[in-house]
Write an enzyme that holds these catalytic residues in place. Sequence first.
Site, PDB file in Angstrom:
ATOM      1  N   HIS A 155      39.189  31.388  32.710  1.00 12.97           N
ATOM      2  CA  HIS A 155      38.756  32.505  33.575  1.00 12.97           C
ATOM      3  C   HIS A 155      38.202  33.656  32.745  1.00 12.97           C
ATOM      4  O   HIS A 155      38.300  34.818  33.147  1.00 12.97           O
ATOM      5  CB  HIS A 155      39.899  33.023  34.451  1.00 12.97           C
ATOM      6  CG  HIS A 155      40.665  31.946  35.148  1.00 12.97           C
ATOM      7  ND1 HIS A 155      40.311  31.458  36.382  1.00 12.97           N
ATOM      8  CD2 HIS A 155      41.752  31.229  34.751  1.00 12.97           C
ATOM      9  CE1 HIS A 155      41.164  30.505  36.740  1.00 12.97           C
ATOM     10  NE2 HIS A 155      42.042  30.339  35.764  1.00 12.97           N
ATOM     11  N   LYS A 282      18.487  46.829  18.204  1.00 12.81           N
ATOM     12  CA  LYS A 282      18.739  45.538  18.842  1.00 12.81           C
ATOM     13  C   LYS A 282      18.503  44.332  17.935  1.00 12.81           C
ATOM     14  O   LYS A 282      17.583  44.301  17.135  1.00 12.81           O
ATOM     15  CB  LYS A 282      17.829  45.388  20.076  1.00 12.81           C
ATOM     16  CG  LYS A 282      18.205  46.267  21.244  1.00 12.81           C
ATOM     17  CD  LYS A 282      19.599  46.012  21.792  1.00 12.81           C
ATOM     18  CE  LYS A 282      19.621  44.811  22.708  1.00 12.81           C
ATOM     19  NZ  LYS A 282      18.896  45.066  23.954  1.00 12.81           N
TER      20      LYS A 282
END
Length: 468
Positions: A155, A282
Amino acid sequence: MKLWGGRFQKETDSVVNDFNSSIQFDFRLYEEDINGSIAHAFMLGETGIIEKAEAVKIIEGLERILQDIKDGKVEFSAENEDIHMNVERLLTERIGDTGKRLHTARSRNDQVALDFRMYIKKEIISVTGILLSLEKALCKKARQHLKTVMPGYTHMQRAQPTTYAHYLMAYAEMFRRDIGRLCDCYDRMDELPLGSGALSATTYPIDRDMVRNALGFKRITANSVDGVSDRDFAIELASALSIIMMHLSRFSEEIILWCSWEFKFLELDDAFSTGSSIMPQKKNPDVAELTRGKTGRVYGSLITLLTIMKSLPLAYNKDMQEDKEAVFDAVDTVKQCLNVFIPMFETLTVNKDRMRMAASGGFINATDCADYLTKKGVPFRDAYTIVGRLVNTCVRTGETLETLTMKDYRAVSEAFGDDIYEALSLRTCVNGRNVPGGPAEDEVTSQIESIEEFAGSFEKKDEKENIH
Ligand code: ARG
């Protein structure tokens, strides 16, 4: 005039020529087409259906055409519709009327089924080879990370301890099954359809087994209607390729996530990442994202093929010409993705400290704590509740199971002793999971050895085939 022009009084409209022709994409089958024709011509000569000398002339002509295509000296035309008629037309232009005998006892329907099978067999071998190098890359990295502890997730929540090696070998198992699926598909489709004719075979005394042997097929198709109607092999290939992409996409998804600042488990090599046009900080995982994205195209091909075939009455229908681009695109996409994904994976850096930190912070040893109590005689369900309470306290006070005092432990259960700290250490938690399939170092080493042996068995097979 068209090769089939005899029955017609008008030329084909040019929009129909454009619409109908497949040469723009099926030229890719030229080698299969020519090799298939050579085997067919040889058999026609041997069985006396045509003169041997004519067969020789045809074969020599076809060989020259093959070489000229390879040398880029041949221009195909949409007027001649597809690769089969382009080659036949060229042959007749070059060797004269003898060329017109090639298509004896054959139809384009069994011809295209043959070419497509030959092409797919070749590509299955090629994709399998690339998957085997991925398997080797996985084993190599796994060997380096047998002790690299990280949290395993369910999960997307930290669940139980594992190692990066254990985790990588999970992918190795997926790709092992993928290779198995490709091999199954190969074995099932390894049947020569030539000799099925248009659908009802032929009255000529052909020798299908001779052609089968010449072209290296295991069997001949058992029913001529099925021989020209069947595209299961293309669907099976697209299905196997879709599953490969699903695996690669899951792998990519985790690489993307784990390269984020939030995780920082992995860092991509500069050569395998990209920058942003505006944000100077980035470093983007474009390769993994594109791999994930291209999964859709391959699924698309599978759906295309299934949909083309779903309502087709037997036998051949022109709809089936649409099968080729779907398969070509799926094969190209998978190969392209794998060929970039593998070096991207090989060059990525693993941040062991970040993985260990994550493994220490999320109570991933809570199951081990409960197991500890169980081994001291506490029923598992009670142990589970006791540890649940401990975790609850820790969450409120900002502690972990390792930082609780002996007093804290004894307050919830008398069964706790000093050895609890050793039982909770990540090393114990991982190495205690030493059942087959588990993350303990020896177990993962066997998993690696098993994949290495599997990959090695293909090399042995290749060597054997080369000797023969
Ligand atoms: N270009 C065709 C295809 O790809 C070849 C078979 C054509 N047969 C026919 N009867 N029109 O399917």
